[in-house]
Design a protein around this motif. Structure first.
Motif, short mmCIF file in Angstrom:
data_model
loop_
_atom_site.label_atom_id
_atom_site.label_comp_id
_atom_site.label_asym_id
_atom_site.label_seq_id
_atom_site.Cartn_x
_atom_site.Cartn_y
_atom_site.Cartn_z
N LEU A 1 0.82 -1.31 -0.13
CA LEU A 1 -0.03 -0.22 -0.03
C LEU A 1 0.72 1.43 0.15
CD1 LEU A 1 0.32 0.95 3.07
CD2 LEU A 1 -1.53 -0.57 3.58
N GLU A 2 2.10 1.15 -0.16
CA GLU A 2 3.06 2.41 0.08
C GLU A 2 2.87 3.28 -0.78
OE1 GLU A 2 7.16 0.93 0.10
OE2 GLU A 2 7.77 2.65 0.98
N PHE A 3 2.96 4.56 -0.52
CA PHE A 3 2.69 5.74 -1.51
C PHE A 3 4.30 5.78 -2.34
CE2 PHE A 3 0.63 7.52 2.32
CZ PHE A 3 -0.89 7.28 2.03
N ALA A 4 3.92 5.80 -3.83
CA ALA A 4 5.22 6.20 -4.47
C ALA A 4 5.88 7.44 -4.35
CB ALA A 4 4.66 6.11 -6.01
N ASP A 5 5.03 8.45 -3.75
CA ASP A 5 5.86 9.84 -3.57
C ASP A 5 6.10 9.89 -2.25
OD1 ASP A 5 3.35 9.94 -2.61
OD2 ASP A 5 2.98 11.90 -3.20
N TYR B 1 1.47 9.92 -11.85
CA TYR B 1 1.78 9.39 -10.42
C TYR B 1 3.24 8.64 -10.54
CZ TYR B 1 1.28 6.97 -5.97
OH TYR B 1 1.29 6.66 -4.83
N PRO B 2 3.88 8.96 -9.40
CA PRO B 2 5.37 8.65 -9.72
C PRO B 2 5.61 7.08 -9.74
CG PRO B 2 5.28 10.16 -7.92
CD PRO B 2 3.74 9.75 -8.25
N LYS B 3 6.66 6.65 -10.46
CA LYS B 3 6.99 5.39 -10.42
C LYS B 3 6.85 4.32 -9.29
CE LYS B 3 10.87 2.71 -12.92
NZ LYS B 3 11.06 1.76 -11.94
#
Ligand SMILES: Cc1cc2nc3c(=O)[nH]c(=O)nc-3n(C[C@H](O)[C@H](O)[C@H](O)COP(=O)(O)OP(=O)(O)OC[C@H]3O[C@@H](n4cnc5c(N)ncnc54)[C@H](O)[C@@H]3O)c2cc1C
Ligand SMILES: NC(=O)c1ccc[n+]([C@@H]2O[C@H](COP(=O)([O-])OP(=O)(O)OC[C@H]3O[C@@H](n4cnc5c(N)ncnc54)[C@H](OP(=O)(O)O)[C@@H]3O)[C@@H](O)[C@H]2O)c1
Length: 443
Positions: A78-82, A382-384
């Motif tokens: 669930l980690e945010f990419a940013d 949305y970041p990689k």
């Protein structure tokens, strides 16, 4: 200037705010934003509340989380990419954090700027009507007990769908001499120490509430499933049986003939998608499923493209899927993504709904939601983030649960954002009685 209302500031509403913040930092002119939140703080379900029933203003309490709730999936999924866990905590932490740790992480990402200023707290949206190309939103300022009104070009509904319990009735409930409650009101497993507990349901709440009660000293825990058993190897003191038939006094009688003395019945029978603040023609009507109908790309209301819903799906993926949805919604609002013809919309929705209806097992469901999330991811900036690794983690996690439902939370996964590997927690979950952040983060 375009004006946007965001209703609800749980993880989905916060993803929406973050998406606009990201765009603004890149130099875009973002719309005017007003957020409405009926609680006195942000974080949605991740705010723990001791309250059940009504809040101090007579408004139903939305919180369904309880003490000792630990993440039921690896945090790496669930980690945010940013905003990685490593960035927030300064070092890698174990894969299955308790609620307070995840709450701290969610809030950490949005606390640095001035996003909180955009939120009207203690404010419940009570009606939304579309007329003359605008949404007329009425809301209750609970502190001052005032009903107010405002007009918006776009509405983002991020009010969650695990707050209004679905409560079935079984024969014998009216005369049952013990306690009957829904998991929405479950707060502390300690309450059931020494008690015979019946848990009804066969999904995540049933699984976790039953395990919690066992862990904190219930005398016995009997799970009654309706359609399919979870089928895990339950620890000593727990069993899973087929469907409650009736209650006779303190006795619970199941359809497979099992009889069990009961002190408490906990209904883990799920929640209702409930939008009393939306006009009928704007209202999503669905059960808890991976692709609710009438939402283009799972987000855009089919017959009014200025109404956007976030997080309405049943969830394997959560926070980073909400982000992909919010980034997409932002680009719809800012005119960077064009919505196709009604015919194309219908075709696309039907494609996903038909695929969903053919899914047969958790691995296929994980694949389905990963494909959905990847498609959204590719449509915005949305970041990689490596969704293939996340897909692999989810499947491994499912298999760990089948191997041993009591120990799956002791495993470690690698980050799809930073690549770092989670350390093993100092105390196995089955022995970790203290769920505080302070204790969890001790090395
Ligand atoms: C018991 C439980 C445990 C869970 N555990 C996990 C887990 O371990 N890991 C995981 O990834 N997910 C978990 N989830 C899933 C959870 O749905 C998501 O993590 C997440 O909270 C969803 O975010 P949301 O913003 O859609 O909804 P919510 O978190 O429900 O937030 C919605 C917000 O909208 C506000 N609101 C509602 N109506 C109005 C209104 N009319 N006006 C103004 N404000 C309003 C509410 O007050 C709330 O703050 C769990 C869910 C439950 C019920
Ligand atoms: N972090 C954690 O540990 C944790 C803990 C709890 C919940 N959660 C989250 O909370 C969310 C909601 O989960 P949930 O389990 O509450 O809801 P859910 O996934 O929607 O499941 C609802 C369950 O209710 C059952 N049910 C419905 N009517 C019933 C009836 N009349 N009798 C018996 N059973 C009935 C359904 O069974 P049928 O299949 O028979 O319809 C299903 O098993 C999920 O996102 C989950 O991940 C997380």
């Amino acid at each position: 200037m375009t004006k946007v209302a965001i209703i609800g500031t749980g993880p989905c509403g916060l993803s929406m705010l973050r998406a606009f913040e990201h765009s603004e930092k890149k130099g875009d002119n973002v719309p005017e934003i007003v957020c409405f939140e009926k609680q006195n703080d942000w974080g949605g379900l991740w705010n723990y509340s001791w309250r059940t029933g009504s809040d101090e203003y007579g408004d139903p309490v939305p919180n369904s989380m309880y003490r000792y709730l630990w993440s039921n999936g690896p945090k790496e999924c669930l980690e945010f990419a940013d905003y990685s866990f490593d960035e927030h905590f300064g070092h890698p932490i174990p894969s299955f954090p308790p609620r307070e740790v995840l709450h701290n992480y969610i809030i950490g990402r949005v606390s640095k700027g001035n996003l909180k200023d955009k939120i009207k707290f203690n404010t419940r949206v009570i009606s939304t009507v579309y007329k003359d190309n605008k949404f007329e939103v009425s809301y209750h300022d609970k502190e001052n007990d005032k009903i107010l009104k405002d007009f918006f070009d776009y509405i983002v509904v991020s009010t969650g769908h695990f707050s209004v319990p679905y409560i079935p009735e079984y024969n014998g409930m009216k005369s049952f001499p013990g306690r009957i409650m829904h998991s929405h009101d479950f707060r502390d497993a300690e309450e059931f120490r020494g008690k015979n507990v019946i848990v009804l349901g066969s999904s995540y709440s049933a699984e976790d509430v039953a395990l919690q009660c066992n862990k904190y000293g219930a005398k016995s825990v009997t799970i009654g499933y309706r359609h399919n058993p979870m089928g895990f190897k339950w620890p000593k003191g727990m069993k899973e049986v087929f469907y409650l038939d009736k209650l006779e006094g303190k006795k619970a009688i199941f359809k497979d003939g099992t009889e069990q003395e009961a002190d408490v019945i906990i209904l883990c029978s799920g929640y209702l998608h409930h939008f009393p603040f939306l006009d009928e023609d704007l209202k999503l009507k669905t059960g808890n499923r991976l692709y609710p109908p009438n939402l283009y790309k799972g987000i855009v209301w089919h017959n009014n493209h200025k109404l956007l819903y976030l997080g309405m799906q049943d969830q394997f993926h959560t926070f980073n899927m909400f982000d992909c949805q919010a980034w997409y919604a932002r680009d719809v609002i800012m005119g960077k993504i064009n919505i196709p013809s009604d015919k194309e919309i219908e075709k696309d929705i039907n494609k996903w709904v038909n695929m969903e209806e053919k899914l047969e097992n958790p691995d296929q469901m994980i694949d389905f939601q990963t494909e959905y999330t990847k498609e959204l991811h590719e449509m915005s900036d949305y970041p990689k983030i490596d969704f293939e690794l996340i897909r692999k983690h989810f499947k491994e996690w499912e298999h760990h649960k089948v191997e041993d439902i009591s120990t799956y939370r002791n495993k470690s996964f690698s980050s799809a954002v930073t690549g770092s590997i989670a350390p093993i927690h100092h105390t196995p979950w089955e022995n970790a009685m203290d769920d505080s952040m302070e204790t969890f983060l001790k090395k």
